[in-house]
Design a protein around this motif. Structure first.
Motif, PDB file in Angstrom:
ATOM      1  N   CYS A  21      -3.579   3.045  -0.622  1.00  0.00           N
ATOM      2  CA  CYS A  21      -2.364   3.228   0.157  1.00  0.00           C
ATOM      3  C   CYS A  21      -1.236   3.567  -0.802  1.00  0.00           C
ATOM      4  O   CYS A  21      -0.813   2.711  -1.591  1.00  0.00           O
ATOM      5  CB  CYS A  21      -2.045   1.970   0.950  1.00  0.00           C
ATOM      6  SG  CYS A  21      -0.505   2.067   1.885  1.00  0.00           S
ATOM      7  N   ALA A  22      -0.752   4.777  -0.736  1.00  0.00           N
ATOM      8  CA  ALA A  22       0.339   5.224  -1.599  1.00  0.00           C
ATOM      9  C   ALA A  22       1.665   5.033  -0.878  1.00  0.00           C
ATOM     10  O   ALA A  22       1.769   5.260   0.321  1.00  0.00           O
ATOM     11  CB  ALA A  22       0.145   6.689  -1.969  1.00  0.00           C
ATOM     12  N   THR A  23       2.690   4.630  -1.648  1.00  0.00           N
ATOM     13  CA  THR A  23       3.960   4.258  -1.039  1.00  0.00           C
ATOM     14  C   THR A  23       5.082   5.245  -1.303  1.00  0.00           C
ATOM     15  O   THR A  23       6.235   4.897  -1.176  1.00  0.00           O
ATOM     16  CB  THR A  23       4.403   2.884  -1.566  1.00  0.00           C
ATOM     17  OG1 THR A  23       4.690   3.016  -2.982  1.00  0.00           O
ATOM     18  CG2 THR A  23       3.345   1.844  -1.359  1.00  0.00           C
ATOM     19  N   SER A  24       4.761   6.458  -1.645  1.00  0.00           N
ATOM     20  CA  SER A  24       5.776   7.479  -1.943  1.00  0.00           C
ATOM     21  C   SER A  24       6.723   7.030  -3.035  1.00  0.00           C
ATOM     22  O   SER A  24       7.917   7.367  -3.016  1.00  0.00           O
ATOM     23  CB  SER A  24       6.583   7.821  -0.677  1.00  0.00           C
ATOM     24  OG  SER A  24       5.755   8.279   0.336  1.00  0.00           O
ATOM     25  N   GLY A  25       6.215   6.245  -3.978  1.00  0.00           N
ATOM     26  CA  GLY A  25       7.000   5.865  -5.129  1.00  0.00           C
ATOM     27  C   GLY A  25       7.807   4.596  -4.995  1.00  0.00           C
ATOM     28  O   GLY A  25       8.438   4.151  -5.948  1.00  0.00           O
ATOM     29  N   ARG A  26       7.806   3.982  -3.822  1.00  0.00           N
ATOM     30  CA  ARG A  26       8.582   2.764  -3.634  1.00  0.00           C
ATOM     31  C   ARG A  26       7.760   1.524  -3.950  1.00  0.00           C
ATOM     32  O   ARG A  26       6.539   1.526  -3.816  1.00  0.00           O
ATOM     33  CB  ARG A  26       9.080   2.683  -2.189  1.00  0.00           C
ATOM     34  CG  ARG A  26      10.212   3.627  -1.899  1.00  0.00           C
ATOM     35  CD  ARG A  26      10.797   3.372  -0.546  1.00  0.00           C
ATOM     36  NE  ARG A  26      11.327   2.020  -0.392  1.00  0.00           N
ATOM     37  CZ  ARG A  26      11.989   1.613   0.669  1.00  0.00           C
ATOM     38  NH1 ARG A  26      12.224   2.460   1.662  1.00  0.00           N
ATOM     39  NH2 ARG A  26      12.437   0.372   0.762  1.00  0.00           N
ATOM     40  N   THR A  27       8.450   0.496  -4.378  1.00  0.00           N
ATOM     41  CA  THR A  27       7.821  -0.791  -4.629  1.00  0.00           C
ATOM     42  C   THR A  27       8.267  -1.773  -3.558  1.00  0.00           C
ATOM     43  O   THR A  27       9.471  -1.921  -3.307  1.00  0.00           O
ATOM     44  CB  THR A  27       8.215  -1.348  -6.007  1.00  0.00           C
ATOM     45  OG1 THR A  27       7.788  -0.434  -7.018  1.00  0.00           O
ATOM     46  CG2 THR A  27       7.548  -2.692  -6.249  1.00  0.00           C
ATOM     47  N   PHE A  28       7.322  -2.419  -2.922  1.00  0.00           N
ATOM     48  CA  PHE A  28       7.610  -3.389  -1.873  1.00  0.00           C
ATOM     49  C   PHE A  28       7.231  -4.786  -2.348  1.00  0.00           C
ATOM     50  O   PHE A  28       6.263  -4.967  -3.082  1.00  0.00           O
ATOM     51  CB  PHE A  28       6.821  -3.051  -0.607  1.00  0.00           C
ATOM     52  CG  PHE A  28       7.211  -1.749   0.018  1.00  0.00           C
ATOM     53  CD1 PHE A  28       6.523  -0.584  -0.293  1.00  0.00           C
ATOM     54  CD2 PHE A  28       8.258  -1.679   0.924  1.00  0.00           C
ATOM     55  CE1 PHE A  28       6.877   0.620   0.276  1.00  0.00           C
ATOM     56  CE2 PHE A  28       8.617  -0.477   1.499  1.00  0.00           C
ATOM     57  CZ  PHE A  28       7.922   0.677   1.176  1.00  0.00           C
ATOM     58  N   GLN A  29       7.999  -5.767  -1.910  1.00  0.00           N
ATOM     59  CA  GLN A  29       7.708  -7.148  -2.270  1.00  0.00           C
ATOM     60  C   GLN A  29       6.372  -7.611  -1.736  1.00  0.00           C
ATOM     61  O   GLN A  29       5.658  -8.360  -2.396  1.00  0.00           O
ATOM     62  CB  GLN A  29       8.807  -8.064  -1.750  1.00  0.00           C
ATOM     63  CG  GLN A  29      10.108  -7.959  -2.500  1.00  0.00           C
ATOM     64  CD  GLN A  29      10.000  -8.500  -3.910  1.00  0.00           C
ATOM     65  OE1 GLN A  29       9.371  -9.525  -4.160  1.00  0.00           O
ATOM     66  NE2 GLN A  29      10.603  -7.792  -4.863  1.00  0.00           N
ATOM     67  N   THR A  30       6.032  -7.155  -0.531  1.00  0.00           N
ATOM     68  CA  THR A  30       4.790  -7.581   0.103  1.00  0.00           C
ATOM     69  C   THR A  30       4.093  -6.369   0.698  1.00  0.00           C
ATOM     70  O   THR A  30       4.725  -5.559   1.368  1.00  0.00           O
ATOM     71  CB  THR A  30       5.056  -8.591   1.229  1.00  0.00           C
ATOM     72  OG1 THR A  30       5.864  -9.658   0.736  1.00  0.00           O
ATOM     73  CG2 THR A  30       3.748  -9.141   1.780  1.00  0.00           C
ATOM     74  N   MET A  31       2.816  -6.285   0.434  1.00  0.00           N
ATOM     75  CA  MET A  31       2.014  -5.249   1.075  1.00  0.00           C
ATOM     76  C   MET A  31       0.746  -5.882   1.623  1.00  0.00           C
ATOM     77  O   MET A  31       0.246  -6.864   1.079  1.00  0.00           O
ATOM     78  CB  MET A  31       1.683  -4.131   0.101  1.00  0.00           C
ATOM     79  CG  MET A  31       2.902  -3.329  -0.306  1.00  0.00           C
ATOM     80  SD  MET A  31       2.502  -1.736  -1.024  1.00  0.00           S
ATOM     81  CE  MET A  31       1.845  -0.878   0.412  1.00  0.00           C
ATOM     82  N   GLY A  32       0.263  -5.295   2.693  1.00  0.00           N
ATOM     83  CA  GLY A  32      -0.921  -5.866   3.319  1.00  0.00           C
ATOM     84  C   GLY A  32      -1.815  -4.808   3.924  1.00  0.00           C
ATOM     85  O   GLY A  32      -1.433  -3.644   4.046  1.00  0.00           O
ATOM     86  N   TRP A  33      -3.005  -5.254   4.251  1.00  0.00           N
ATOM     87  CA  TRP A  33      -3.950  -4.438   4.991  1.00  0.00           C
ATOM     88  C   TRP A  33      -4.274  -5.153   6.311  1.00  0.00           C
ATOM     89  O   TRP A  33      -4.499  -6.363   6.328  1.00  0.00           O
ATOM     90  CB  TRP A  33      -5.241  -4.231   4.201  1.00  0.00           C
ATOM     91  CG  TRP A  33      -5.125  -3.274   3.060  1.00  0.00           C
ATOM     92  CD1 TRP A  33      -4.897  -3.589   1.749  1.00  0.00           C
ATOM     93  CD2 TRP A  33      -5.231  -1.850   3.123  1.00  0.00           C
ATOM     94  NE1 TRP A  33      -4.850  -2.437   0.992  1.00  0.00           N
ATOM     95  CE2 TRP A  33      -5.066  -1.358   1.803  1.00  0.00           C
ATOM     96  CE3 TRP A  33      -5.466  -0.932   4.149  1.00  0.00           C
ATOM     97  CZ2 TRP A  33      -5.114   0.001   1.488  1.00  0.00           C
ATOM     98  CZ3 TRP A  33      -5.512   0.410   3.837  1.00  0.00           C
ATOM     99  CH2 TRP A  33      -5.342   0.866   2.518  1.00  0.00           C
ATOM    100  N   PHE A  34      -4.296  -4.376   7.374  1.00  0.00           N
ATOM    101  CA  PHE A  34      -4.724  -4.845   8.680  1.00  0.00           C
ATOM    102  C   PHE A  34      -5.852  -3.925   9.140  1.00  0.00           C
ATOM    103  O   PHE A  34      -6.051  -2.846   8.589  1.00  0.00           O
ATOM    104  CB  PHE A  34      -3.573  -4.769   9.686  1.00  0.00           C
ATOM    105  CG  PHE A  34      -2.524  -5.836   9.491  1.00  0.00           C
ATOM    106  CD1 PHE A  34      -1.619  -5.764   8.447  1.00  0.00           C
ATOM    107  CD2 PHE A  34      -2.438  -6.909  10.368  1.00  0.00           C
ATOM    108  CE1 PHE A  34      -0.649  -6.740   8.265  1.00  0.00           C
ATOM    109  CE2 PHE A  34      -1.468  -7.891  10.202  1.00  0.00           C
ATOM    110  CZ  PHE A  34      -0.578  -7.805   9.144  1.00  0.00           C
ATOM    111  N   ARG A  35      -6.556  -4.359  10.165  1.00  0.00           N
ATOM    112  CA  ARG A  35      -7.573  -3.493  10.746  1.00  0.00           C
ATOM    113  C   ARG A  35      -7.641  -3.706  12.240  1.00  0.00           C
ATOM    114  O   ARG A  35      -7.271  -4.783  12.744  1.00  0.00           O
ATOM    115  CB  ARG A  35      -8.945  -3.749  10.117  1.00  0.00           C
ATOM    116  CG  ARG A  35      -9.540  -5.122  10.414  1.00  0.00           C
ATOM    117  CD  ARG A  35     -10.823  -5.315   9.625  1.00  0.00           C
ATOM    118  NE  ARG A  35     -11.462  -6.597   9.918  1.00  0.00           N
ATOM    119  CZ  ARG A  35     -12.536  -7.059   9.286  1.00  0.00           C
ATOM    120  NH1 ARG A  35     -13.115  -6.342   8.318  1.00  0.00           N
ATOM    121  NH2 ARG A  35     -13.057  -8.234   9.605  1.00  0.00           N
ATOM    122  N   GLN A  36      -8.091  -2.679  12.939  1.00  0.00           N
ATOM    123  CA  GLN A  36      -8.246  -2.775  14.384  1.00  0.00           C
ATOM    124  C   GLN A  36      -9.640  -2.304  14.750  1.00  0.00           C
ATOM    125  O   GLN A  36      -9.931  -1.093  14.745  1.00  0.00           O
ATOM    126  CB  GLN A  36      -7.200  -1.940  15.112  1.00  0.00           C
ATOM    127  CG  GLN A  36      -7.237  -2.147  16.609  1.00  0.00           C
ATOM    128  CD  GLN A  36      -5.976  -1.648  17.280  1.00  0.00           C
ATOM    129  OE1 GLN A  36      -5.171  -0.921  16.701  1.00  0.00           O
ATOM    130  NE2 GLN A  36      -5.781  -2.068  18.525  1.00  0.00           N
TER     131      GLN A  36
END
Length: 124
Positions: A21-36
């Motif tokens: 998962c690429a974030t377009s160069g931004r850094t986020f404090q929290t990242m996660g994965w979900f699924r459906q």
């Protein structure tokens, strides 16, 4: 903000896949994965802090899946090993600028940004 999740595909039970998962160069404090899964509601899979050292997993994937992020903290990975047919789902990455408390990491509503999803199909 765009999150680009890639890496899904059709595999057999027991195989491995790695989602990115690429974030377009931004850094986020929290990242996660979900699924459906097909016909079911979205469920949380894993989460990681910006430091990369704190990771959290749903019981269903603990010991089989590993979430990580690169040194630049702009790409998050989900390494999926020993895949099972019940892992079949559309997988989404999600992100939040701020820290999410541990007890709320599994709440989809806590995340501000979402990727478009990538389909993982595990055949038996």
């Amino acid at each position: 903000v765009q999150l680009q999740a890639v890496g899904g595909g059709l595999v057999q039970a027991g195989d491995s896949l790695r989602l990115s998962c690429a974030t377009s160069g931004r850094t986020f404090q929290t990242m996660g994965w979900f699924r459906q899964p097909p016909g079911k509601e979205r469920e949380w899979v894993a989460a990681i802090r910006s430091t990369g050292t704190n990771t959290y997993y749903a019981d269903a994937v603990k010991g089989r899946f590993t979430i990580s992020r690169d040194n630049a903290k702009t790409t998050v990975y989900l390494q999926m090993n020993s895949l099972k047919p019940e892992d079949t789902a559309v997988y989404y990455c999600a992100a939040k600028n701020n820290r999410i408390i541990q007890s709320a990491l599994d709440r989809a509503g806590m995340y501000d940004y979402w990727g478009q999803g990538t389909l993982v199909t595990v055949s038996s």
